[in-house]
Design a protein around this motif. Structure first.
Motif, PDB file in Angstrom:
ATOM      1  N   TRP A 175     -10.516 -19.266  -2.113  1.00  0.00           N
ATOM      2  CA  TRP A 175     -10.308 -18.114  -3.200  1.00  0.00           C
ATOM      3  C   TRP A 175     -11.601 -17.946  -3.933  1.00  0.00           C
ATOM      4  CZ3 TRP A 175     -11.116 -18.916  -8.303  1.00  0.00           C
ATOM      5  CH2 TRP A 175     -10.912 -20.478  -8.983  1.00  0.00           C
ATOM      6  N   GLN A 176     -12.351 -18.968  -4.153  1.00  0.00           N
ATOM      7  CA  GLN A 176     -13.380 -18.930  -5.005  1.00  0.00           C
ATOM      8  C   GLN A 176     -14.444 -17.691  -4.624  1.00  0.00           C
ATOM      9  OE1 GLN A 176     -12.498 -21.477  -3.669  1.00  0.00           O
ATOM     10  NE2 GLN A 176     -12.041 -23.143  -5.232  1.00  0.00           N
ATOM     11  N   ALA A 177     -14.434 -17.506  -3.268  1.00  0.00           N
ATOM     12  CA  ALA A 177     -15.394 -16.404  -2.626  1.00  0.00           C
ATOM     13  C   ALA A 177     -14.565 -15.148  -2.472  1.00  0.00           C
ATOM     14  CB  ALA A 177     -15.873 -17.035  -1.168  1.00  0.00           C
ATOM     15  N   GLY A 178     -13.078 -15.222  -2.672  1.00  0.00           N
ATOM     16  CA  GLY A 178     -12.281 -14.197  -2.394  1.00  0.00           C
ATOM     17  C   GLY A 178     -12.645 -12.502  -2.801  1.00  0.00           C
ATOM     18  N   LEU A 179     -13.201 -12.494  -3.982  1.00  0.00           N
ATOM     19  CA  LEU A 179     -13.562 -11.115  -4.557  1.00  0.00           C
ATOM     20  C   LEU A 179     -14.824 -10.705  -3.570  1.00  0.00           C
ATOM     21  CD1 LEU A 179     -13.230 -11.018  -8.463  1.00  0.00           C
ATOM     22  CD2 LEU A 179     -11.291 -10.365  -6.541  1.00  0.00           C
ATOM     23  N   GLY A 180     -15.529 -11.517  -2.941  1.00  0.00           N
ATOM     24  CA  GLY A 180     -16.672 -10.980  -2.461  1.00  0.00           C
ATOM     25  C   GLY A 180     -16.464  -9.529  -1.350  1.00  0.00           C
ATOM     26  N   PRO A 181     -15.558 -10.090  -0.548  1.00  0.00           N
ATOM     27  CA  PRO A 181     -15.042  -8.826   0.530  1.00  0.00           C
ATOM     28  C   PRO A 181     -14.627  -7.801  -0.011  1.00  0.00           C
ATOM     29  CG  PRO A 181     -14.349 -10.934   1.572  1.00  0.00           C
ATOM     30  CD  PRO A 181     -14.961 -10.975  -0.017  1.00  0.00           C
ATOM     31  N   MET A 182     -13.894  -7.724  -1.288  1.00  0.00           N
ATOM     32  CA  MET A 182     -13.416  -6.584  -2.137  1.00  0.00           C
ATOM     33  C   MET A 182     -14.655  -5.886  -2.488  1.00  0.00           C
ATOM     34  SD  MET A 182     -11.959  -6.199  -5.611  1.00  0.00           S
ATOM     35  CE  MET A 182     -13.820  -6.625  -6.171  1.00  0.00           C
ATOM     36  N   TRP A 183     -15.723  -6.297  -3.187  1.00  0.00           N
ATOM     37  CA  TRP A 183     -16.957  -5.566  -3.738  1.00  0.00           C
ATOM     38  C   TRP A 183     -17.595  -5.000  -2.537  1.00  0.00           C
ATOM     39  CZ3 TRP A 183     -17.368  -4.183  -8.184  1.00  0.00           C
ATOM     40  CH2 TRP A 183     -16.589  -5.139  -9.365  1.00  0.00           C
ATOM     41  N   PRO A 219     -11.896   0.914  -9.859  1.00  0.00           N
ATOM     42  CA  PRO A 219     -10.665   1.449 -10.050  1.00  0.00           C
ATOM     43  C   PRO A 219      -9.741   1.495  -8.691  1.00  0.00           C
ATOM     44  CG  PRO A 219     -12.537   2.719 -10.049  1.00  0.00           C
ATOM     45  CD  PRO A 219     -12.893   1.470  -9.955  1.00  0.00           C
ATOM     46  N   GLY A 220      -8.465   1.049  -8.847  1.00  0.00           N
ATOM     47  CA  GLY A 220      -7.675   1.365  -7.666  1.00  0.00           C
ATOM     48  C   GLY A 220      -7.298  -0.225  -6.889  1.00  0.00           C
ATOM     49  N   VAL A 221      -7.926  -1.010  -7.286  1.00  0.00           N
ATOM     50  CA  VAL A 221      -7.930  -2.433  -6.155  1.00  0.00           C
ATOM     51  C   VAL A 221      -6.640  -2.983  -6.779  1.00  0.00           C
ATOM     52  CG1 VAL A 221     -10.226  -2.304  -5.504  1.00  0.00           C
ATOM     53  CG2 VAL A 221      -9.451  -3.628  -7.589  1.00  0.00           C
ATOM     54  N   TYR A 222      -6.274  -3.024  -7.949  1.00  0.00           N
ATOM     55  CA  TYR A 222      -5.313  -3.701  -8.380  1.00  0.00           C
ATOM     56  C   TYR A 222      -4.037  -3.124  -8.185  1.00  0.00           C
ATOM     57  CZ  TYR A 222      -2.198  -6.601 -11.257  1.00  0.00           C
ATOM     58  OH  TYR A 222      -1.388  -7.784 -11.730  1.00  0.00           O
ATOM     59  N   ALA A 223      -3.362  -3.309  -6.767  1.00  0.00           N
ATOM     60  CA  ALA A 223      -2.460  -2.694  -6.072  1.00  0.00           C
ATOM     61  C   ALA A 223      -1.793  -3.426  -5.044  1.00  0.00           C
ATOM     62  CB  ALA A 223      -2.682  -1.089  -5.455  1.00  0.00           C
ATOM     63  N   VAL A 224      -0.788  -3.216  -4.643  1.00  0.00           N
ATOM     64  CA  VAL A 224      -0.096  -4.051  -3.474  1.00  0.00           C
ATOM     65  C   VAL A 224      -0.968  -4.224  -2.342  1.00  0.00           C
ATOM     66  CG1 VAL A 224       1.987  -4.685  -1.970  1.00  0.00           C
ATOM     67  CG2 VAL A 224       2.053  -3.846  -4.322  1.00  0.00           C
ATOM     68  N   GLU A 225      -1.621  -2.902  -1.908  1.00  0.00           N
ATOM     69  CA  GLU A 225      -2.512  -2.922  -1.008  1.00  0.00           C
ATOM     70  C   GLU A 225      -3.790  -3.096  -1.372  1.00  0.00           C
ATOM     71  OE1 GLU A 225      -2.061  -2.130   2.587  1.00  0.00           O
ATOM     72  OE2 GLU A 225      -0.335  -2.790   1.884  1.00  0.00           O
ATOM     73  N   GLY A 226      -4.092  -4.358  -2.073  1.00  0.00           N
ATOM     74  CA  GLY A 226      -5.059  -4.701  -2.527  1.00  0.00           C
ATOM     75  C   GLY A 226      -5.243  -6.045  -3.262  1.00  0.00           C
ATOM     76  N   VAL A 227      -5.437  -6.226  -4.444  1.00  0.00           N
ATOM     77  CA  VAL A 227      -5.585  -7.442  -5.105  1.00  0.00           C
ATOM     78  C   VAL A 227      -4.608  -8.019  -6.001  1.00  0.00           C
ATOM     79  CG1 VAL A 227      -8.132  -7.317  -5.144  1.00  0.00           C
ATOM     80  CG2 VAL A 227      -6.937  -6.782  -7.074  1.00  0.00           C
ATOM     81  N   GLU A 228      -3.436  -7.322  -6.069  1.00  0.00           N
ATOM     82  CA  GLU A 228      -2.358  -7.514  -6.762  1.00  0.00           C
ATOM     83  C   GLU A 228      -1.301  -8.347  -6.163  1.00  0.00           C
ATOM     84  OE1 GLU A 228       1.783  -6.993  -8.583  1.00  0.00           O
ATOM     85  OE2 GLU A 228       0.901  -6.396  -6.753  1.00  0.00           O
ATOM     86  N   PHE A 229      -0.919  -9.456  -6.849  1.00  0.00           N
ATOM     87  CA  PHE A 229       0.213 -10.496  -6.190  1.00  0.00           C
ATOM     88  C   PHE A 229       1.117 -10.761  -7.173  1.00  0.00           C
ATOM     89  CE2 PHE A 229       1.308 -14.850  -4.751  1.00  0.00           C
ATOM     90  CZ  PHE A 229       1.767 -14.469  -3.415  1.00  0.00           C
ATOM     91  N   TYR A 230       2.327 -10.349  -6.775  1.00  0.00           N
ATOM     92  CA  TYR A 230       3.455 -10.403  -8.133  1.00  0.00           C
ATOM     93  C   TYR A 230       3.123 -10.362  -9.181  1.00  0.00           C
ATOM     94  CZ  TYR A 230       5.936 -11.618  -3.697  1.00  0.00           C
ATOM     95  OH  TYR A 230       6.583 -11.628  -2.431  1.00  0.00           O
ATOM     96  N   GLY A 231       2.361  -9.439  -9.692  1.00  0.00           N
ATOM     97  CA  GLY A 231       2.115  -8.994 -11.119  1.00  0.00           C
ATOM     98  C   GLY A 231       0.923  -9.901 -11.649  1.00  0.00           C
ATOM     99  N   ARG A 232       0.078 -10.488 -10.649  1.00  0.00           N
ATOM    100  CA  ARG A 232      -1.043 -11.279 -10.977  1.00  0.00           C
ATOM    101  C   ARG A 232      -2.316 -10.870 -10.062  1.00  0.00           C
ATOM    102  NH1 ARG A 232      -0.273 -17.377 -12.420  1.00  0.00           N
ATOM    103  NH2 ARG A 232       1.379 -17.316 -10.656  1.00  0.00           N
ATOM    104  N   LEU A 233      -3.423 -11.085 -10.653  1.00  0.00           N
ATOM    105  CA  LEU A 233      -4.874 -10.682  -9.803  1.00  0.00           C
ATOM    106  C   LEU A 233      -5.031 -12.037  -8.819  1.00  0.00           C
ATOM    107  CD1 LEU A 233      -7.579  -9.777  -8.865  1.00  0.00           C
ATOM    108  CD2 LEU A 233      -8.269 -10.629 -11.025  1.00  0.00           C
ATOM    109  N   SER A 234      -5.064 -11.955  -7.563  1.00  0.00           N
ATOM    110  CA  SER A 234      -4.925 -12.994  -6.672  1.00  0.00           C
ATOM    111  C   SER A 234      -6.583 -13.031  -5.798  1.00  0.00           C
ATOM    112  CB  SER A 234      -4.085 -12.777  -5.498  1.00  0.00           C
ATOM    113  OG  SER A 234      -4.377 -13.659  -4.693  1.00  0.00           O
ATOM    114  N   PHE A 235      -7.457 -13.908  -6.210  1.00  0.00           N
ATOM    115  CA  PHE A 235      -8.626 -13.689  -5.632  1.00  0.00           C
ATOM    116  C   PHE A 235      -8.486 -13.987  -4.050  1.00  0.00           C
ATOM    117  CE2 PHE A 235     -12.110 -14.895  -8.847  1.00  0.00           C
ATOM    118  CZ  PHE A 235     -11.659 -14.010  -9.965  1.00  0.00           C
ATOM    119  N   LEU A 236      -7.598 -14.843  -3.616  1.00  0.00           N
ATOM    120  CA  LEU A 236      -7.560 -15.092  -2.224  1.00  0.00           C
ATOM    121  C   LEU A 236      -6.829 -13.955  -1.627  1.00  0.00           C
ATOM    122  CD1 LEU A 236      -7.930 -17.024   0.253  1.00  0.00           C
ATOM    123  CD2 LEU A 236      -5.445 -17.756  -0.348  1.00  0.00           C
ATOM    124  N   LYS A 237      -6.110 -13.176  -2.294  1.00  0.00           N
ATOM    125  CA  LYS A 237      -5.567 -12.016  -1.555  1.00  0.00           C
ATOM    126  C   LYS A 237      -6.553 -10.823  -1.275  1.00  0.00           C
ATOM    127  CE  LYS A 237      -1.715  -8.514  -1.407  1.00  0.00           C
ATOM    128  NZ  LYS A 237      -1.257  -7.520  -2.511  1.00  0.00           N
TER     129      LYS A 237
END
Ligand code: ADP
Ligand code: GLC
Length: 521
Positions: A175-183, A219-237
């Motif tokens: 998870w510590q690297a998880g936001l990399g692919p998103m960026w 903008p827009g990444v905090y979504a089920v088809e994105g980084v949101e996980f049951y109401g929280r931000l998930s780096f791994l997801k």
């Protein structure tokens, strides 16, 4: 490492140095293509790397796999946070660039693999562990710490990079690297394709939703088809959703995490992405973990000089204040003392193990309650059970070499390294048939001497005890036992084969990306 965040259901060369090249690698880079192709360049992004910073197997993998990939013809560099503990190890290290306020420093691992150290002293310049303070509490700013780390590393794999060395692949770990692919996927021009490796799905890097703004995520990444996980931000997801390719550290774990029981809530996503998900079993560093040359053990041995192993057993019995007796079967255990590792199952069978004449030596740190239950057992069975709470590399080697059998009753185990070390040291494991344990231990069947260890299915004390009884029966038959020991010692646990699988995966990714670049529109 902290507590798993999702409840589980089941019981170098400096910048501009000699190897820098410009321009993308050819599709066959990495030694298999024409001699003119530059090797594929891979940026490893991780939070641990042995020997500089280690809480578990991730550090061993991040140290050994890049070296094996370099040996296979690739150009790999590792990116780590510049923790205070690393500064103590390598000193100031020359800086070559600044990215988003962080200095990028350069150093070289003992293996010769180049490293970029992301120096943000306000986030990493402190005493304590990589994720937690000295009291075992997660750092409160972990989202900021690994958010910035992943963002800087993503920049280094895009047109934003100030470095001459441009990776063809961004390879993030946990998870510590998880936001990399998103960026890379959503915001950065000229981004390299990415690989995300799951070493442990139970650690997800979950943070409150406000963190999305605090980290200024696109903008827009905090979504089920994105980084949101049951109401929280998930780096791994984030990593699992946006990376081009997903891997995990054994084929069995790759299957298990697509099911609800071990999927930690991410099984749906992983099952949908099954075509992109590969399980590649870890190797071990067979120079560091070699009983024939290991300087950390009392007597060196191999499969032809097995009798020498008894000196290690005697030394271990003395070291742990156990009754010195060559005939008593001595069980060893090393690792994080957590629910994952089934420490409670060991506590459950400990009395029976002693009644059966066995001894137990445990080394580890972890959950207070589990540490205490082991201390209680050690007091109750002086001379037969001993526990050392702490992290001691040398003692881990002594246990692998001195024990007769190794216990690893993990509830889940993405890969596991200790069972491979123990087989290499002629110390057959008793382990649960899950994840990498199932993939790296050849089970001894009832009444036969053909395998290299003992496997059981159910995560219960009863099932563990049955496997222990089976192991004890085999142990009492000297010739059978020698065969089992030798099977383990002769197995090939080196990184070579797995490194070639990663290489093939990078090649496919790089040639796919090149093909996409050639497509009009
Ligand atoms: P995990 O990464 O889940 O903790 P692994 O089996 O993959 O499990 O790797 C654990 C690594 O950490 C091994 O190299 C093991 O020897 C080492 N290790 C774990 N706990 C200790 C300890 N208390 N002292 C020394 N080494 C330890
Ligand atoms: C994780 C897993 C372990 C694996 C290690 C390295 O910590 O728990 O099973 O061996 O990562 O991949």
């Amino acid at each position: 490492m902290g507590e798993p965040e999702f409840p589980l259901r089941i019981g170098g060369a400096p910048e501009g140095g000699i190897r820098d090249r410009t321009g993308p690698a050819g599709p066959d880079g990495g030694g298999t293509g024409p001699a003119t192709d530059p090797p594929v360049r891979v940026l490893f992004v991780a939070s641990e790397c042995a020997p500089w910073v280690k809480t578990g197997g991730l550090a061993d993998v991040v140290a050994a796999l890049p070296a094996a990939l370099v040996a296979a013809g690739l150009d790999v560099r590792v990116c780590l946070p510049f923790y205070r503990s690393i500064r103590r190890e390598v000193g100031e290290a020359p800086a070559c660039a600044t990215v988003l306020g962080a200095l990028v420093r350069e150093a070289t691992l003992p293996s010769g693999v180049p490293v970029y150290l992301i120096d943000a002293p306000w986030l990493f310049g402190r005493d304590g562990g990589p994720y937690q303070d000295g009291e075992g509490r997660d750092w409160r700013d972990n989202a900021q710490r690994f958010g910035l780390f992943a963002r800087v590393c993503a920049s280094l794999a895009s047109d934003e990079t100030p470095l001459l060395w441009r990776p063809d692949v961004f390879h993030g770990h946990d998870w510590q690297a998880g936001l990399g692919p998103m960026w890379l996927k959503t915001a950065l021009p000229g981004a390299a394709p990415s690989v995300m490796t799951i070493h442990n799905l139970a650690f997800q890097g979950l943070f409150p939703p406000e963190t999305v703004n605090a980290l200024r995520l696109p903008p827009g990444v905090y979504a089920v088809e994105g980084v949101e996980f049951y109401g929280r931000l998930s780096f791994l997801k984030a990593g699992l959703h946006y990376a081009d390719v997903l891997t995990t550290v054994s084929p069995t774990y790759a299957r298990e995490i697509q099911e609800e029981a071990q999927g930690c809530g991410l099984h749906g996503l992983l099952a949908r992405r099954r075509a992109d998900l590969t399980g590649i079993v870890n190797g071990i560093d067979d120079i560091v973990w070699n009983p024939a040359t290991d300087p950390l053990i009392t007597a060196r041995y191999d499969s032809k000089t097995l009798a020498e192993k008894r000196f290690n057993k005697e030394a271990l019995q003395r070291r742990f204040d156990l009754v010195v007796d060559p005939t008593r079967p001595l069980f060893g255990m090393v690792g994080r003392l957590t629910w994952q590792k089934g420490v409670d199952l060991v506590a459950e069978i400990a009395d029976r193990l002693v009644q059966a004449g066995g001894q137990l030596a445990v080394l580890g740190t972890g959950e207070r309650g589990l540490e205490d239950s082991l201390r209680v057992l050690a007091r109750r069975h002086r001379g037969a059970i001993a526990v050392r709470i702490g992290f001691e590399e040398g003692l881990a080697h002594e246990i692998e070499a001195g024990a007769d059998l190794f216990l690893m009753p993990s509830r889940f185990e993405p890969c596991g390294l200790n069972q491979m070390y123990s087989q290499r040291y002629g110390t057959p494991p008793v382990a649960r048939a899950t994840g990498g344990l199932a993939d790296t231990i050849r089970a001894v069947g009832p009444g036969d001497c053909a395998g290299s260890g003992f496997l059981f299915e159910e995560a219960t004390g009863t099932a563990l005890w049955e496997a222990v009884e089976q192991a004890l029966a085999a142990y009492r038959d000297a010739s059978c036992w020698t065969r089992i020991m030798c099977h383990g010692m002769r197995q090939d646990f080196s990184w070579t084969r797995s490194a070639l699988r990663y290489r093939a995966l990078y090649h496919a990714l790089v040639s796919g990306a090149a093909a996409r670049r050639r497509m009009p529109g």
